[in-house]
Design an enzyme around this catalytic site. Structure first.
Site, mmCIF file in Angstrom:
data_model
loop_
_atom_site.group_PDB
_atom_site.id
_atom_site.type_symbol
_atom_site.label_atom_id
_atom_site.label_comp_id
_atom_site.label_asym_id
_atom_site.label_seq_id
_atom_site.Cartn_x
_atom_site.Cartn_y
_atom_site.Cartn_z
ATOM 1 N N ASP A 1 -58.049 -50.407 -11.767
ATOM 2 C CA ASP A 1 -58.754 -51.384 -10.938
ATOM 3 C C ASP A 1 -58.465 -52.813 -11.426
ATOM 4 O OD1 ASP A 1 -60.922 -51.502 -8.856
ATOM 5 O OD2 ASP A 1 -61.977 -52.567 -10.443
ATOM 6 N N ASN B 1 -72.968 -30.017 -1.163
ATOM 7 C CA ASN B 1 -74.358 -29.584 -1.392
ATOM 8 C C ASN B 1 -75.331 -30.046 -0.300
ATOM 9 O OD1 ASN B 1 -74.578 -32.274 -1.897
ATOM 10 N ND2 ASN B 1 -75.366 -32.083 -3.995
ATOM 11 N N GLU C 1 -53.814 -51.925 -9.643
ATOM 12 C CA GLU C 1 -54.211 -52.753 -8.505
ATOM 13 C C GLU C 1 -54.027 -54.206 -8.949
ATOM 14 O OE1 GLU C 1 -57.966 -54.031 -5.652
ATOM 15 O OE2 GLU C 1 -58.330 -53.332 -7.669
ATOM 16 N N ASP D 1 -76.288 -32.979 0.763
ATOM 17 C CA ASP D 1 -77.208 -34.123 0.573
ATOM 18 C C ASP D 1 -76.727 -35.370 1.322
ATOM 19 O OD1 ASP D 1 -75.058 -34.971 -0.918
ATOM 20 O OD2 ASP D 1 -76.191 -35.409 -2.745
ATOM 21 N N ASP E 1 -68.867 -34.938 -2.446
ATOM 22 C CA ASP E 1 -68.949 -34.637 -3.885
ATOM 23 C C ASP E 1 -67.741 -33.815 -4.330
ATOM 24 O OD1 ASP E 1 -69.554 -32.075 -2.874
ATOM 25 O OD2 ASP E 1 -71.695 -32.592 -2.795
HETATM 26 C C1 GLC Z 1 -61.349 -53.233 -6.742
HETATM 27 C C2 GLC Z 1 -61.933 -52.098 -5.949
HETATM 28 C C3 GLC Z 1 -63.134 -52.590 -5.197
HETATM 29 C C4 GLC Z 1 -64.156 -53.077 -6.180
HETATM 30 C C5 GLC Z 1 -63.570 -54.081 -7.152
HETATM 31 C C6 GLC Z 1 -64.444 -54.253 -8.353
HETATM 32 O O1 GLC Z 1 -60.848 -54.240 -5.946
HETATM 33 O O2 GLC Z 1 -60.946 -51.571 -5.110
HETATM 34 O O3 GLC Z 1 -63.696 -51.604 -4.367
HETATM 35 O O4 GLC Z 1 -65.240 -53.668 -5.512
HETATM 36 O O5 GLC Z 1 -62.308 -53.716 -7.640
HETATM 37 O O6 GLC Z 1 -64.351 -53.148 -9.190
#
Ligand code: GLC
Length: 515
Positions: free
Chosen positions: A199, A27, A254, A29, A33
């Site tokens: 995460d 868009n 992660e 900006d 997106d």
């Molecule tokens: C993970 C994400 C990172 C974020 C953190 C808190 O490590 O990859 O980007 O700042 O979690 O959510």
């Protein structure tokens, strides 16, 4: 027999990390997106990846670039609308691409209605959804490195946050939190997403004694060291939920603990993560000794329990691989050969297929409080500035050499990193040995790393020269260079010579290969 038929999709694909703010702007900006991404899905299909992991696109005050979420079941207007996400799922699926969302269970934004309620008074029903204490301990937070506790004037207690004070940690010991977060997963699974990147999943369980940790005195943050049994219970609950859905939905965690042995524990007994990130290879310098150790470690720690490895050499939290390896294009190309020929599921961070380097930010253009802007710069699509980002200037400056590294430039060049990635992905798709085969280290010169991948009759040998000097890697029999990081010698007999910073994948002469 086809190993492929018997193994799940996520072992057979390469996953591409989309950082939506910087992928493509629909868009004008200046911020990437969902419509921009949808318009570029054919690029990803042509690249040859099989799945996309989308960094967060949920409503957020953006203190941590969207990892501070104030509504788990909607889309931030910056990125589009829920209808765009539905369209993304269907357009991705039409092209045979899977779509993974980012699930952030450890913390919300302090602007999430749950936290607003929780902090409103000590007897609010959501008080216990977060972690409140009269006294802080010595736990240290990530990003700003300060205390993990912030004092709340209104309710006169401290709340816990492993990241910024604007990211309060949820209390997963509260069954209502568990239920609410399970509902979040159901919301997205019902809409058709194929799984989640979770995460900092190793952070959800906290030490119930809240004892000081001596490692925090030494400067470590809780995110680096938190490793509690309760996180595994939480994960088993998430896995049960996901397994209940048809279609091989996947959980990729992660686990930000720099120990492959500890990471292995998060696969559970095949009842926790399907796959986990493992960061030692991402930390590794461009050094064959270090990579040899990292790979051996993965083979021994994960191999023992048949846990399927992942490989990532860049992401949105770290410097790009090319920048970390000293800016050399030859090294970046050799690293691509390694990344895409190891045993496990590789992750490509957007823009690594263009050999981008980190962007340079100044005090004026800096955005991230954690100093992680470098790898987050917008992708240059067109050769000419503003590189396909018409309209407002993008939210971060373009990476260096944007004109030479733009997609358009690389598509028309006779040889480019983009073309190397396409070729590598093509070869991987057509070789069971490269996708699913066993990994065996081969003896070689100390400056080289050589290994064999094999599956039934299918066999490949990979050799990477980490040195500035040419070396020899002798192989008995006739081998053909299937992929060369500098393209020199492809489809010709391999004579055992490996130039400086060069990597090759070779197959036996006569192999029925389509590359
Ligand atoms: C993970 C994400 C990172 C974020 C953190 C808190 O490590 O990859 O980007 O700042 O979690 O959510």
């Amino acid at each position: 027999m086809s190993v492929t038929q018997h193994s799940t999709w996520w072992k057979n694909v390469v996953i591409y990390q989309v950082y939506p703010r910087s992928f493509a702007d629909g868009n004008g900006d200046g911020v990437g997106d969902l419509p921009g991404l949808i318009a570029r899905l054919d690029y990803l299909k042509a690249l040859g990846v099989g799945a996309l992991w989308l960094s967060p696109v949920y409503p957020s005050p953006m203190c941590d670039a969207g990892y501070d979420i104030c509504d788990y079941t909607d889309i931030d207007p910056l990125f589009g609308r829920l209808a765009d996400l539905d369209q993304l799922i269907s357009e991705a699926h039409k092209r045979g691409l899977k779509l993974l969302m980012d699930f952030v269970p450890n913390h919300t934004s302090d602007q999430h209605p749950w936290f607003i309620e929780s902090r409103s008074s000590r007897d609010n029903p959501k008080r216990d959804w977060y972690i409140w204490r009269d006294q802080p301990n010595n736990w240290r937070a990530s990003i700003d490195g300060g205390s993990a506790w912030t004092w709340d004037e209104v309710s006169q207690q401290y709340y816990l946050h492993f990241f910024l004070p604007q990211q309060p940690d949820l209390n997963w010991h509260n069954p209502q939190v568990v239920e609410a977060m399970h509902d979040v997963l159901r919301f997205w699974l019902d809409r058709g997403v194929d799984g989640f990147r979770i995460d900092v999943v190793h952070c959800v369980g906290k030490d119930p004694t809240f004892a000081d940790d001596p490692r925090c005195m030494a400067g470590e943050t809780m995110v680096q060291i938190n490793d509690q049994p309760y996180s595994h219970e939480v994960l088993r609950g998430l896995r049960r939920l996901v397994d209940h859905y048809p279609g091989d939905r996947v959980l990729i965690g992660e686990v930000n603990i720099r120990s492959t042995a500890r990471v292995a524990a998060y696969y559970g007994a095949s009842d926790e993560l399907h796959m986990s990130f493992n960061f030692p290879p991402l930390d590794a310098p461009w050094d064959p000794v270090v990579f040899r150790l990292c790979i051996r470690e993965v083979e021994s720690c994960l191999g023992q329990q048949s846990a399927w490895p992942t490989w990532a050499l860049s992401n949105h939290d770290n410097s790009r691989l090319r920048s970390r390896y000293g800016g050399s294009l030859a090294r970046a190309n050799a690293a691509a050969v390694m990344l895409l020929s190891l045993r496990g599921t590789p992750f490509i961070f957007q823009g690594d297929e263009l050999a981008l380097e980190d962007t340079q930010v100044t005090a004026q253009t800096r955005v991230d409080p954690g100093g992680r802007d470098g790898s987050r710069a917008p992708l240059p699509w067109l050769s000419q500035a503003p590189h396909g980002w018409s309209g407002k200037a993008p939210w971060l400056p373009f990476p260096p050499d944007a004109e030479a590294l733009a997609v358009q430039t690389q598509e028309t060049a006779s040889h480019s990193t983009l073309k190397l990635y396409r070729r590598l992905l093509h070869c991987r798709r057509h070789s069971a040995a490269l996708r699913l085969g066993a990994w065996e280290e081969l003896p070689s010169h100390p400056k080289l790393l050589a290994y064999r991948r094999y599956c039934g009759d299918d066999e490949r040998i990979v050799c990477i020269n980490f040195d500035e000097a040419q070396h020899t890697f002798a192989l008995a029999g006739d081998w053909i260079i299937e992929v060369a990081s500098d393209r020199q010698g492809e489809n010709q007999l391999f004579d055992g010579t490996l130039g400086a910073q060069k990597a090759v994948i070779v197959c036996r002469k006569g192999t029925d290969h389509e590359c």
